[in-house]
Motif scaffolding. Structure first.
Motif, PDB file in Angstrom:
ATOM      1  N   HIS A  88       1.014  -1.157   0.264  1.00 31.14           N
ATOM      2  CA  HIS A  88      -0.257   0.293   0.249  1.00 31.14           C
ATOM      3  C   HIS A  88       0.742   1.090  -0.190  1.00 31.14           C
ATOM      4  CE1 HIS A  88      -3.355   2.586   2.527  1.00 31.14           C
ATOM      5  NE2 HIS A  88      -2.984   3.065   1.189  1.00 31.14           N
ATOM      6  N   TYR A  89       0.830   1.909  -1.011  1.00 27.19           N
ATOM      7  CA  TYR A  89       2.075   2.858  -1.284  1.00 27.19           C
ATOM      8  C   TYR A  89       1.382   4.315  -1.112  1.00 27.19           C
ATOM      9  CZ  TYR A  89       5.056   0.754  -3.789  1.00 27.19           C
ATOM     10  OH  TYR A  89       5.880  -0.072  -4.149  1.00 27.19           O
ATOM     11  N   SER A  90       1.979   5.377   0.141  1.00 28.21           N
ATOM     12  CA  SER A  90       1.205   6.191   0.670  1.00 28.21           C
ATOM     13  C   SER A  90       2.414   7.470  -0.087  1.00 28.21           C
ATOM     14  CB  SER A  90       1.494   6.241   2.111  1.00 28.21           C
ATOM     15  OG  SER A  90       0.897   7.459   2.200  1.00 28.21           O
ATOM     16  N   PHE A  91       1.260   8.339  -0.847  1.00 31.05           N
ATOM     17  CA  PHE A  91       2.304   9.528  -1.100  1.00 31.05           C
ATOM     18  C   PHE A  91       2.373  10.283  -0.139  1.00 31.05           C
ATOM     19  CE2 PHE A  91       0.799   6.989  -4.439  1.00 31.05           C
ATOM     20  CZ  PHE A  91       1.890   6.546  -5.494  1.00 31.05           C
ATOM     21  N   ASP A  92       2.024  11.381   1.068  1.00 30.58           N
ATOM     22  CA  ASP A  92       2.282  11.132   2.213  1.00 30.58           C
ATOM     23  C   ASP A  92       2.945  11.348   2.607  1.00 30.58           C
ATOM     24  OD1 ASP A  92      -0.319  13.077   1.660  1.00 30.58           O
ATOM     25  OD2 ASP A  92      -1.383  11.411   1.759  1.00 30.58           O
ATOM     26  N   PRO A  93       4.079  11.691   3.663  1.00 28.30           N
ATOM     27  CA  PRO A  93       4.409  13.300   2.783  1.00 28.30           C
ATOM     28  C   PRO A  93       4.757  13.245   1.252  1.00 28.30           C
ATOM     29  CG  PRO A  93       5.803  12.767   4.331  1.00 28.30           C
ATOM     30  CD  PRO A  93       5.154  11.619   4.960  1.00 28.30           C
ATOM     31  N   PRO A  94       4.505  14.219   0.815  1.00 29.84           N
ATOM     32  CA  PRO A  94       5.394  13.739  -0.936  1.00 29.84           C
ATOM     33  C   PRO A  94       6.943  14.399  -0.355  1.00 29.84           C
ATOM     34  CG  PRO A  94       4.102  15.372  -1.146  1.00 29.84           C
ATOM     35  CD  PRO A  94       3.497  15.264   0.857  1.00 29.84           C
ATOM     36  N   THR A  95       7.938  13.211  -1.834  1.00 31.75           N
ATOM     37  CA  THR A  95       9.268  12.866  -1.196  1.00 31.75           C
ATOM     38  C   THR A  95       9.323  13.336  -2.847  1.00 31.75           C
ATOM     39  OG1 THR A  95      11.201  11.418  -1.186  1.00 31.75           O
ATOM     40  CG2 THR A  95       9.205  10.684  -1.681  1.00 31.75           C
TER      41      THR A  95
ATOM     42  N   ASN B 249      10.387  11.489 -14.161  1.00 31.92           N
ATOM     43  CA  ASN B 249      11.151  12.353 -13.719  1.00 31.92           C
ATOM     44  C   ASN B 249       8.747  12.617 -13.537  1.00 31.92           C
ATOM     45  OD1 ASN B 249      12.642  14.191 -14.976  1.00 31.92           O
ATOM     46  ND2 ASN B 249      12.084  13.275 -17.028  1.00 31.92           N
ATOM     47  N   PHE B 250       8.410  13.286 -12.105  1.00 30.17           N
ATOM     48  CA  PHE B 250       7.489  13.153 -12.223  1.00 30.17           C
ATOM     49  C   PHE B 250       7.492  14.165 -11.135  1.00 30.17           C
ATOM     50  CE2 PHE B 250      10.373  11.197  -8.942  1.00 30.17           C
ATOM     51  CZ  PHE B 250      10.130  11.662  -7.591  1.00 30.17           C
ATOM     52  N   LYS B 251       6.450  14.471 -10.208  1.00 28.08           N
ATOM     53  CA  LYS B 251       5.753  15.918  -9.953  1.00 28.08           C
ATOM     54  C   LYS B 251       4.685  15.548  -8.196  1.00 28.08           C
ATOM     55  CE  LYS B 251       5.830  19.456 -12.625  1.00 28.08           C
ATOM     56  NZ  LYS B 251       5.070  20.636 -13.646  1.00 28.08           N
ATOM     57  N   SER B 252       4.573  15.640  -7.844  1.00 30.25           N
ATOM     58  CA  SER B 252       4.240  15.446  -6.481  1.00 30.25           C
ATOM     59  C   SER B 252       3.072  16.516  -6.711  1.00 30.25           C
ATOM     60  CB  SER B 252       4.418  16.081  -4.744  1.00 30.25           C
ATOM     61  OG  SER B 252       3.136  15.400  -4.346  1.00 30.25           O
ATOM     62  N   MET B 253       1.668  16.134  -6.760  1.00 31.47           N
ATOM     63  CA  MET B 253       0.443  17.009  -6.512  1.00 31.47           C
ATOM     64  C   MET B 253      -0.865  16.295  -5.831  1.00 31.47           C
ATOM     65  SD  MET B 253      -1.232  15.058 -10.375  1.00 31.47           S
ATOM     66  CE  MET B 253      -3.184  16.136  -9.941  1.00 31.47           C
ATOM     67  N   PRO B 254      -2.299  16.861  -5.709  1.00 31.32           N
ATOM     68  CA  PRO B 254      -3.719  16.424  -5.007  1.00 31.32           C
ATOM     69  C   PRO B 254      -3.481  15.341  -5.926  1.00 31.32           C
ATOM     70  CG  PRO B 254      -2.910  18.799  -4.717  1.00 31.32           C
ATOM     71  CD  PRO B 254      -2.234  18.653  -6.048  1.00 31.32           C
TER      72      PRO B 254
ATOM     73  N   GLY C   1      -5.513  12.351   0.330  1.00 31.53           N
ATOM     74  CA  GLY C   1      -3.894  12.992   0.339  1.00 31.53           C
ATOM     75  C   GLY C   1      -3.041  13.803  -1.139  1.00 31.53           C
ATOM     76  N   ALA C   2      -2.015  12.964  -1.081  1.00 33.63           N
ATOM     77  CA  ALA C   2      -1.106  13.730  -2.537  1.00 33.63           C
ATOM     78  C   ALA C   2      -0.776  12.168  -3.372  1.00 33.63           C
ATOM     79  CB  ALA C   2       0.346  13.978  -2.161  1.00 33.63           C
ATOM     80  N   ALA C   3      -0.472  12.505  -4.522  1.00 34.68           N
ATOM     81  CA  ALA C   3      -0.514  11.941  -5.614  1.00 34.68           C
ATOM     82  C   ALA C   3       0.440  12.036  -6.474  1.00 34.68           C
ATOM     83  CB  ALA C   3      -1.531  11.672  -6.333  1.00 34.68           C
ATOM     84  N   LEU C   4       1.221  10.899  -6.740  1.00 29.45           N
ATOM     85  CA  LEU C   4       1.891  11.109  -8.151  1.00 29.45           C
ATOM     86  C   LEU C   4       1.925  11.489  -9.335  1.00 29.45           C
ATOM     87  CD1 LEU C   4       5.452  10.454  -8.067  1.00 29.45           C
ATOM     88  CD2 LEU C   4       4.769   8.222  -9.014  1.00 29.45           C
ATOM     89  N   LYS C   5       2.511  12.196  -9.848  1.00 29.54           N
ATOM     90  CA  LYS C   5       1.895  12.828 -11.106  1.00 29.54           C
ATOM     91  C   LYS C   5       3.284  12.234 -12.423  1.00 29.54           C
ATOM     92  CE  LYS C   5       0.412  16.745 -14.707  1.00 29.54           C
ATOM     93  NZ  LYS C   5       0.580  17.927 -14.695  1.00 29.54           N
TER      94      LYS C   5
END
Length: 182
Positions: free
Chosen positions: A31-38, A56-61, A65-69
């Protein structure tokens, strides 16, 4: 054992993989959590492992919680095969995805396989579809949804289940979109 390095690839989402254990309720084994973004790793809260995020990626809402873009080309989350969850029975996999455009080819959400002999591959497709591919008794099997079930530019919940006695079933936003009897 499945290949030396297993690529676990994300598509704007949080993923949860549950293994079905006899006489027990399914428990997440990944279970991946992107909170907090890293910037370098993502935490598997079920397995208590930090996996490397490449490309290449960004963190986004996200929807929770947060998601990986990802950039659509180079982004992936990598875990060695030795640390990947061992699935011995049925399982389910789910993720939230939001696609800006449909990919040219199948784009993995979660993949852990050795060719077409062992493992599984859960992906979104070029026609707004989803698929679960997996090895069953040494044979590679494929369950594909109807086309146009994953809309563009909105969060969509995609899921797949596999039960050795019932086969594979695909869901989009809680509605069954594909089935493969095995």
């Amino acid at each position: 054992m499945i290949s030396a390095t297993t690529n676990v690839v994300f598509f704007l989402a949080m993923v949860c993989l549950s293994a079905c254990l006899l006489a027990e309720a399914p428990q997440p084994v990944l279970h991946y959590s992107f909170d907090p973004p890293t910037e370098e790793t993502v935490r598997d809260v079920a397995g208590k492992i930090d996996d490397k995020v490449e490309g290449n990626f960004k963190s986004m809402p996200g929807p929770v919680g947060a998601a990986l873009k990802p950039d659509g080309y180079t982004t992936r989350i990598v875990r060695s095969a030795e640390q990947a969850p061992a699935l011995k029975a049925g399982f389910s996999v789910e993720a939230w995805v939001a696609q800006a455009a449909y990919p040219w080819n199948w784009c993995p959400v979660l993949s852990q396989r050795d060719g077409e002999e062992k493992g599984y591959y859960f992906a979104v497709g070029p026609r707004g579809d989803v698929a679960l591919e997996l090895a069953v008794d040494g044979e590679w099997r494929r369950c594909v949804s109807q086309p146009d079930v994953v809309p563009l530019r909105e969060w969509t919940h995609v899921a797949a289940t596999y039960d050795p006695a019932q086969g594979a079933v695909l869901y989009v936003n809680g509605k069954q979109t594909g089935r493969l009897e095995i």
